[in-house]
Design an enzyme around this catalytic site. Structure first.
Site, PDB file in Angstrom:
ATOM      1  N   CYS A  59       0.844  -1.202   0.000  1.00  0.00           N
ATOM      2  CA  CYS A  59       0.000   0.000   0.000  1.00  0.00           C
ATOM      3  C   CYS A  59       0.875   1.246   0.000  1.00  0.00           C
ATOM      4  CB  CYS A  59      -0.943   0.006   1.201  1.00  0.00           C
ATOM      5  SG  CYS A  59      -2.091   1.400   1.189  1.00  0.00           S
ATOM      6  N   CYS A  62      -0.829   4.078   1.932  1.00  0.00           N
ATOM      7  CA  CYS A  62      -0.779   3.960   3.388  1.00  0.00           C
ATOM      8  C   CYS A  62       0.628   4.179   3.932  1.00  0.00           C
ATOM      9  CB  CYS A  62      -1.253   2.576   3.828  1.00  0.00           C
ATOM     10  SG  CYS A  62      -2.835   2.055   3.155  1.00  0.00           S
ATOM     11  N   ASP A  63       1.629   3.558   3.298  1.00  0.00           N
ATOM     12  CA  ASP A  63       2.969   3.487   3.868  1.00  0.00           C
ATOM     13  C   ASP A  63       3.990   4.389   3.183  1.00  0.00           C
ATOM     14  OD1 ASP A  63       1.937   1.491   5.518  1.00  0.00           O
ATOM     15  OD2 ASP A  63       2.463  -0.096   4.110  1.00  0.00           O
TER      16      ASP A  63
END
Length: 216
Positions: A59, A62-63
């Site tokens: 992701c 996300c990261d």
């Protein structure tokens, strides 16, 4: 918490089987989400010496903003919409599956470099720190040459797999394994059965990509 191994929706009450017992129910809600697909190569996993969550993720949204990736070259593997954001894009073919607008956006970005017809075949450690520090990339069409790529983050963007295997054909699934619902509802092929999170998850991903582009 228990793991469901199979279900029986052929008659009421419905039956849910776990490793230790059988549960009867008149109504069931399925909300098992979908898991990001991952590629397997040396040290790409969670085991000893693996780089999963030590530079490898599924992701980028996300990261990708984590401090360990800040201002460092990154790679995404894939050719769909979610792959059209990164510094290097590695794709095993010479065309993308992504929407035209996402392709145009990626191709017009000077900071994005495309690596066509290629796959990842090995890894590199960041000076023995146990974090991803590079990749070996193989051209699968022209020459088979392997080149080194100095990067610090790798994100898989090759799609998702719904957690529906335990349903074992109990009701209609689409070609990707998502539960088919009647248009405009959450009703499935089992009478009065309500499903959550399957085809709606696909739509959520599409909307998320659109919102990301607006935000950027």
């Amino acid at each position: 918490m228990e793991t469901v191994t199979k279900v029986d929706f052929s008659s009421r009450p419905f039956k849910i089987f776990t490793d230790s017992r059988t549960v009867l129910a008149d109504a069931i809600i399925i909300s098992t989400e979908a898991v990001a697909k991952r590629l397997s190569f040396v040290r790409s996993g969670k085991g000893a010496g693996g780089f999963w969550n030590r530079g490898i993720s599924a992701c980028a949204v996300c990261d990708g903003t984590a401090l360990i990736f800040r201002n460092k070259p990154l790679v995404v593997i894939g050719g769909g919409d979610s792959a059209m954001h990164e510094v290097y894009i590695i794709h095993r073919c010479d065309t993308f599956r992504a929407s035209k607008i996402m392709q145009q956006r990626a191709l017009s970005k000077p900071k994005i470099e495309l690596i066509w017809n290629s796959v990842v075949v090995a890894y590199g450690d960041e000076n023995g720190k146990g974090r991803l520090g590079g990749l070996k990339v193989k051209n699968v069409v022209v020459s088979g040459d392997v080149s080194d790529l100095k990067i610090y983050g790798l994100f898989f963007a090759i799609g998702h797999e719904p957690e529906t295997k335990f349903l074992d054909g109990q009701f209609e699934l689409d070609e990707d394994g998502y539960v088919v619902t009647k248009p405009g509802t959450t009703k499935t092929s089992v009478l009065l059965y309500v499903a959550v999170d399957f085809l709606l998850y696909k739509r959520t991903l599409q909307l998320l990509c659109q919102k990301i582009q607006i935000w950027m």
